[in-house]
Design an enzyme around this catalytic site. Sequence first.
Site, mmCIF file in Angstrom:
data_model
loop_
_atom_site.group_PDB
_atom_site.id
_atom_site.type_symbol
_atom_site.label_atom_id
_atom_site.label_comp_id
_atom_site.label_asym_id
_atom_site.label_seq_id
_atom_site.Cartn_x
_atom_site.Cartn_y
_atom_site.Cartn_z
ATOM 1 N N LYS A 1 -9.036 63.300 25.008
ATOM 2 C CA LYS A 1 -8.604 63.550 23.637
ATOM 3 C C LYS A 1 -9.792 63.923 22.754
ATOM 4 C CE LYS A 1 -8.304 60.424 20.397
ATOM 5 N NZ LYS A 1 -7.983 59.575 19.239
ATOM 6 N N ASN A 2 -10.901 63.205 22.917
ATOM 7 C CA ASN A 2 -12.050 63.422 22.036
ATOM 8 C C ASN A 2 -12.805 64.710 22.339
ATOM 9 O OD1 ASN A 2 -11.433 61.143 20.615
ATOM 10 N ND2 ASN A 2 -12.930 59.839 21.634
ATOM 11 N N ARG B 1 -8.524 61.348 11.654
ATOM 12 C CA ARG B 1 -9.866 61.655 11.158
ATOM 13 C C ARG B 1 -10.406 62.989 11.639
ATOM 14 N NH1 ARG B 1 -12.926 58.855 8.722
ATOM 15 N NH2 ARG B 1 -14.622 60.139 9.500
ATOM 16 N N ILE C 1 -21.731 50.083 16.674
ATOM 17 C CA ILE C 1 -21.311 51.418 16.233
ATOM 18 C C ILE C 1 -20.399 51.359 15.006
ATOM 19 C CG2 ILE C 1 -20.219 53.596 16.922
ATOM 20 C CD1 ILE C 1 -22.682 53.065 18.564
ATOM 21 N N CYS D 1 -7.869 55.865 12.441
ATOM 22 C CA CYS D 1 -8.011 54.437 12.765
ATOM 23 C C CYS D 1 -8.643 53.672 11.600
ATOM 24 C CB CYS D 1 -8.905 54.242 13.987
ATOM 25 S SG CYS D 1 -8.135 54.572 15.561
ATOM 26 N N ASP E 1 -15.865 52.496 22.743
ATOM 27 C CA ASP E 1 -14.450 52.602 23.116
ATOM 28 C C ASP E 1 -14.091 51.824 24.383
ATOM 29 O OD1 ASP E 1 -13.798 54.086 20.915
ATOM 30 O OD2 ASP E 1 -13.739 56.014 21.932
#
EC number: 2.5.1.7
Length: 418
Positions: free
Chosen positions: A22-23, A93, A328, A117, A306
């Site tokens: 996805k990223n 985002r 992070i 998120c 993540d």
Amino acid sequence: MDKLVIEGPCQLEGSVQISGAKNAALPILMGCLLSETPVVLSNVPHLKDVTTTIQLLATMGVEVMFDEELNIEIDASNITTKEAPYELVKTMRASILTMGPLLARFGEAKVSLPGGCAIGSRPVNIHIEGMQKMGAEIKVEQGYIIATADRLVGADITMEPVTVTGTENLLMAAVLAEGRTTLRNAAKEPEVSDLAHFLNKMGAKITGIDTDTLVIEGVEKLTGVSYRVIPDRIEAGTYLAAAALTKSCVTVKDVVPEHLTAVLDKFTEAGALVTTTDNTITLDMRNRSLKPVNIVTDPYPAFPTDMQAQFVVMNCLAEGEANVEETIFENRFMHVSELVRMGADIHVEGNVAHTKGVDHLIGAPVMATDLRASASLILAGLVAKGETVVSRIYHIDRGYELIEEKFHKLGAHIYRAN
């Protein structure tokens, strides 16, 4: 609203096909705005954020078509508006990533300040300051970032702190700028590199890929290509964590093991037997004891934020104590209170979660708060005694494709309910 119901404890076995990342897919989809001719993308995961991105592109006049193999053809040759409206941006985002391509190709962009998120503040200042250095005039009015430029001009930009979306946005802005742009302290995540490879295939001139200094020589235009998105390293890591927790043996297929080096090292430290091929990873935890592992999250190639929540769950059932430090994002231990309801012994102090291993977890109704936290609750449900019901799973659907089907195929007792 959908819920996931899990009957535990489960034993898993078999292999699972890993979806596209996805990223990587989201910035690459936005990057299609830079091309004057159609682009065909494959291995794009079918997720809520991807659907939202496609809707966002469609509102701008981009033509989007799917073929029978679910490849996506994107034609941005006749864009009608350079605006990313609040209704779509508020849920995701990554929408901020329309700013760089629109400004670079058309000299204007109007993008709503983003949502997504509920993790920390995640400032967009670095994006804005970088584009101003490249000659853009930017103002923020009524919740919108409004940017204009005749043609962006190459600049030397140092990003502090390291930012993935900031690197991606400025990279896309720079490919059509006049002259050379140097991005220092650039993010080195595989998804950033995938975007850079995609842009280069379209005709961009980017060097320094996989390093923290990207050098971009601006070109006049980019043209369409066919491109396959890299696999999702976090999805792969999540299924491997499930195998470790349930003391099972699971293989993840269609992965790039080098993207998970820091995570695989921690699985080994936790007592798992990990073996890899060119495109598979097998984790075997049968007849082995789960050991506690200390973790500090940091930008790639260090341990990824993540995967933090998944390892917190593993530490809950490990023999001993461990600390997980999150460097992070703020507010990234929202899963802890839910795990405590299932019998976990976790104490959070600032940005550190201290766990003491317990003998077992007990199924309970729990609520997802963000994408990776919700994945950790599913993992806890797989290993807990009795029924676990995870609500608000729209968070899961933002980042995991067919999660209950994939777990079901591995032997989990899991189903979706209203």
